[in-house]
Design a protein around this motif. Structure first.
Motif, short mmCIF file in Angstrom:
data_model
loop_
_atom_site.label_atom_id
_atom_site.label_comp_id
_atom_site.label_asym_id
_atom_site.label_seq_id
_atom_site.Cartn_x
_atom_site.Cartn_y
_atom_site.Cartn_z
N MET A 160 0.82 -1.26 0.09
CA MET A 160 -0.07 0.10 0.01
C MET A 160 1.04 1.27 0.05
SD MET A 160 -3.33 0.78 2.84
CE MET A 160 -4.22 2.07 2.23
N SER A 161 0.80 2.05 -1.09
CA SER A 161 1.56 3.15 -1.20
C SER A 161 1.04 4.52 -0.68
CB SER A 161 2.09 3.08 -2.50
OG SER A 161 0.82 3.64 -3.47
N THR A 162 -0.05 4.59 0.06
CA THR A 162 -0.73 5.78 0.41
C THR A 162 0.08 6.29 1.54
OG1 THR A 162 -2.75 5.03 -0.28
CG2 THR A 162 -3.00 6.71 1.28
N SER A 163 0.48 7.45 1.68
CA SER A 163 1.06 8.38 2.53
C SER A 163 0.03 8.96 3.43
CB SER A 163 2.01 9.55 2.15
OG SER A 163 1.25 10.28 1.25
N LEU A 164 0.45 8.76 5.00
CA LEU A 164 -0.63 9.35 6.13
C LEU A 164 -0.70 10.65 5.95
CD1 LEU A 164 0.83 6.99 8.81
CD2 LEU A 164 -0.84 6.39 7.21
N ASN A 165 -1.73 11.23 6.23
CA ASN A 165 -2.01 12.77 6.21
C ASN A 165 -2.01 13.24 7.43
OD1 ASN A 165 -4.53 12.09 7.57
ND2 ASN A 165 -5.60 12.01 5.61
N GLY A 166 -1.67 12.44 8.38
CA GLY A 166 -1.47 12.92 9.94
C GLY A 166 -2.66 13.23 10.77
N LYS A 167 -3.61 12.72 10.14
CA LYS A 167 -5.08 12.80 10.90
C LYS A 167 -5.40 11.61 11.40
CE LYS A 167 -6.72 16.96 8.54
NZ LYS A 167 -7.82 17.57 7.75
N LEU A 168 -6.19 11.61 12.81
CA LEU A 168 -6.51 10.43 13.33
C LEU A 168 -8.16 10.42 13.47
CD1 LEU A 168 -6.36 8.03 15.06
CD2 LEU A 168 -6.32 9.38 17.06
N VAL A 169 -8.71 9.28 13.05
CA VAL A 169 -10.10 9.21 12.70
C VAL A 169 -10.76 8.02 13.78
CG1 VAL A 169 -12.34 8.59 11.53
CG2 VAL A 169 -10.40 9.77 10.65
N THR A 170 -11.41 8.26 14.79
CA THR A 170 -12.06 7.11 15.43
C THR A 170 -13.33 6.59 15.04
OG1 THR A 170 -11.20 7.98 17.55
CG2 THR A 170 -12.64 6.33 17.92
N VAL A 171 -13.28 5.22 14.73
CA VAL A 171 -14.46 4.58 14.08
C VAL A 171 -14.91 3.53 15.13
CG1 VAL A 171 -15.31 3.18 12.25
CG2 VAL A 171 -13.35 4.90 11.97
N PHE A 172 -16.34 3.75 15.80
CA PHE A 172 -16.89 2.86 16.55
C PHE A 172 -17.64 1.73 15.89
CE2 PHE A 172 -16.29 6.86 19.33
CZ PHE A 172 -16.20 6.27 20.40
N GLY A 173 -17.61 0.71 15.98
CA GLY A 173 -18.02 -0.23 15.27
C GLY A 173 -17.28 -0.81 14.17
N GLY A 174 -15.84 -0.37 14.13
CA GLY A 174 -15.00 -0.49 12.81
C GLY A 174 -14.79 -2.04 12.47
N SER A 175 -15.07 -2.91 13.20
CA SER A 175 -14.96 -4.31 12.99
C SER A 175 -16.03 -4.83 12.25
CB SER A 175 -14.46 -5.16 14.17
OG SER A 175 -15.53 -5.21 15.10
N GLY A 176 -17.27 -4.14 12.32
CA GLY A 176 -18.40 -4.82 11.85
C GLY A 176 -18.47 -5.06 10.24
N PHE A 177 -19.51 -5.39 9.74
CA PHE A 177 -19.63 -5.61 8.20
C PHE A 177 -19.48 -4.29 7.64
CE2 PHE A 177 -23.40 -5.23 4.90
CZ PHE A 177 -22.53 -5.61 3.93
N LEU A 178 -20.32 -3.20 7.99
CA LEU A 178 -19.95 -1.87 7.30
C LEU A 178 -18.84 -1.26 7.80
CD1 LEU A 178 -20.81 0.83 5.72
CD2 LEU A 178 -22.36 1.26 7.27
N GLY A 179 -18.59 -1.47 9.11
CA GLY A 179 -17.50 -0.53 9.64
C GLY A 179 -16.03 -0.98 9.06
N ARG A 180 -15.91 -2.36 8.83
CA ARG A 180 -14.58 -2.74 8.09
C ARG A 180 -14.19 -1.93 6.75
NH1 ARG A 180 -15.44 -8.89 8.16
NH2 ARG A 180 -16.77 -8.28 9.85
N HIS A 181 -15.26 -1.68 6.04
CA HIS A 181 -15.25 -0.99 4.65
C HIS A 181 -14.89 0.62 4.94
CE1 HIS A 181 -16.22 -4.45 2.16
NE2 HIS A 181 -16.90 -4.90 3.28
#
Length: 324
Positions: A1-22
Motif C-alpha cells: 500500500m503506497s498511500t502516505s499518511l495525512n497526519g489525521k486520526l479518525v476514531t471509528v466506533f463499530g469498525g470491525s463490523g460488516f459496514l465498519g470494516r469497509h
C-alpha cells in the motif's frame, strides 16, 4: 500500500463490523490513521491488512460505558459511529446501542473539541414508528444533532456485500428449505446499496465534503421489492424454491416465537419494519442528499451478488462455469 499518511486520526466506533470494516478501509486509503473502537479488540485483527503497519489500531470501547467512549476519542480529528444491531441480545439493547449510544459518542466528541461526527443511521428512522429499531435510530439521530449540530447523518437502505445479513441469510435458508417466506406478501420496496458505496460516502463526510448538519439518504441504483430480492438471490444461487407469502399478522406471530431462540430467522420487530418501504425520499433526491447527488457511481445487485453468493450454489464456486 503506497498511500502516505495525512497526519489525521479518525476514531471509528463499530469498525470491525460488516459496514465498519469497509469504512476503515476507505479511510486508510485516504491516508488517515484509524483508531477502531470495539468491544473486543482481539477480534479486530482482520483489519490490520487494510492499511500500512501501524496505521490501524483497535482499542476497547463499549457504548454502555461512557468512560470507554471518552478514552476512544481522545486526540481524534474526526469520529464515525457505525455501531448498530438488527435485534437486541442480552445487554445489547436498542436503547443502549442505537438510542443512547450515539448521544454519548457525540458528547465525548464535543468534549474533545470536535464540531461534529459522522453517524450511520438507517432509512426508516422514525420516532413514531411501530418498530423499536426505527424508533431507536430516530432517537440516536436526535441525540447526535442536539449535541453537535454540525454532524452528518447517513441513512442507508439495506446494505449488501460479502458479509451482509440479508442476501446471505436467505441464500443460506435456500440451501436447506424448499420454501422461503415472503413476509407481508413480499411487496415491501428496498433500495439495496453496496457497502463500498456507503463507505465512500462516509469517508467523504470525514473529508468535509458533505454538508454539516444534513441528513443524507443512501440507496442503490435500483428499487426492488422483497419478492424481487429473493428471486434475484435464487437466480444467482441457481436454486428453485417456493416463495410463500405470509400476511403481516401471521408473520408477526411467528417472529414473536422465533425471537425466543438464538439465530432467529426474523423477529416481530423486523416484521414491523417491513410495513414501510425502505427507499430514498423524493425530498432527499431534490436536495442532492443522495449518492447520486454526491457523484458516487453506485453498484447494482447483478454486478456484486455473484461475487459472494456463488458459495450457496449446489457445488459452491465449482458451479461458476456450469451452464445455468
Amino acid at each position: 500500500m503506497s498511500t502516505s499518511l495525512n497526519g489525521k486520526l479518525v476514531t471509528v466506533f463499530g469498525g470491525s463490523g460488516f459496514l465498519g470494516r469497509h469504512i476503515v478501509q476507505a479511510l486508510a486509503k485516504r491516508g488517515y490513521r484509524v483508531r477502531v473502537a470495539v468491544r473486543r479488540p482481539d477480534l479486530a485483527t482482520h483489519l490490520q491488512p487494510l492499511g500500512m503497519p501501524g496505521q490501524i489500531m483497535a482499542v476497547q470501547a463499549n457504548l454502555r460505558y461512557r468512560w470507554s467512549i471518552d478514552r476512544a476519542v481522545i486526540g481524534a480529528d474526526a469520529v464515525v459511529n457505525a455501531v448498530g444491531i438488527l435485534a437486541p441480545s442480552g445487554k445489547q439493547s436498542f436503547d443502549a446501542v442505537q438510542a443512547f449510544g450515539p448521544r454519548a459518542i457525540a458528547e465525548a466528541a464535543r468534549a474533545a473539541g470536535l464540531d461534529g461526527i459522522t453517524h450511520i443511521s438507517a432509512i426508516g428512522a422514525d420516532a413514531e414508528s411501530s418498530s423499536a429499531y426505527a424508533r431507536s435510530k430516530a432517537v440516536g439521530e436526535a441525540g447526535v444533532l442536539e449535541t453537535l449540530p454540525g454532524s452528518v447523518i447517513l441513512r442507508p437502505s439495506i446494505v449488501f456485500g460479502p458479509e451482509d445479513d440479508f442476501f446471505n441469510k436467505f441464500a443460506g435458508m435456500a440451501r436447506f428449505s424448499p420454501v422461503l417466506p415472503l413476509l407481508g406478501g413480499g411487496e415491501t420496496k428496498f433500495q439495496p446499496v453496496y457497502v463500498c458505496d456507503v463507505a465512500e460516502a462516509t469517508a467523504r463526510a470525514v473529508d468535509g465534503d458533505l454538508t454539516a448538519g444534513a441528513v443524507y439518504e443512501l440507496g442503490g441504483p435500483e428499487i426492488k421489492s422483497f419478492r424481487e430480492c429473493l428471486e434475484e438471490t435464487l437466480e444467482v444461487t441457481r436454486r428453485t424454491r417456493t416463495l410463500l407469502p405470509i400476511p403481516f399478522p401471521v408473520a408477526s406471530g411467528m417472529g414473536k416465537v422465533f425471537q425466543l431462540f438464538p439465530m432467529a430467522p426474523f423477529t416481530a420487530d423486523q416484521v414491523e419494519l417491513l410495513r414501510t418501504d425502505n427507499v430514498v425520499s423524493e425530498t432527499a433526491k431534490a436536495d442532492g442528499r443522495t449518492l447520486d447527488g454526491l457523484g458516487i457511481d453506485t453498484a447494482t445487485l447483478a454486478a456484486v451478488l455473484p461475487t459472494y453468493l456463488e458459495r450457496y450454489r449446489e457445488h459452491g464456486q465449482y458451479d461458476a462455469h456450469r451452464p445455468a
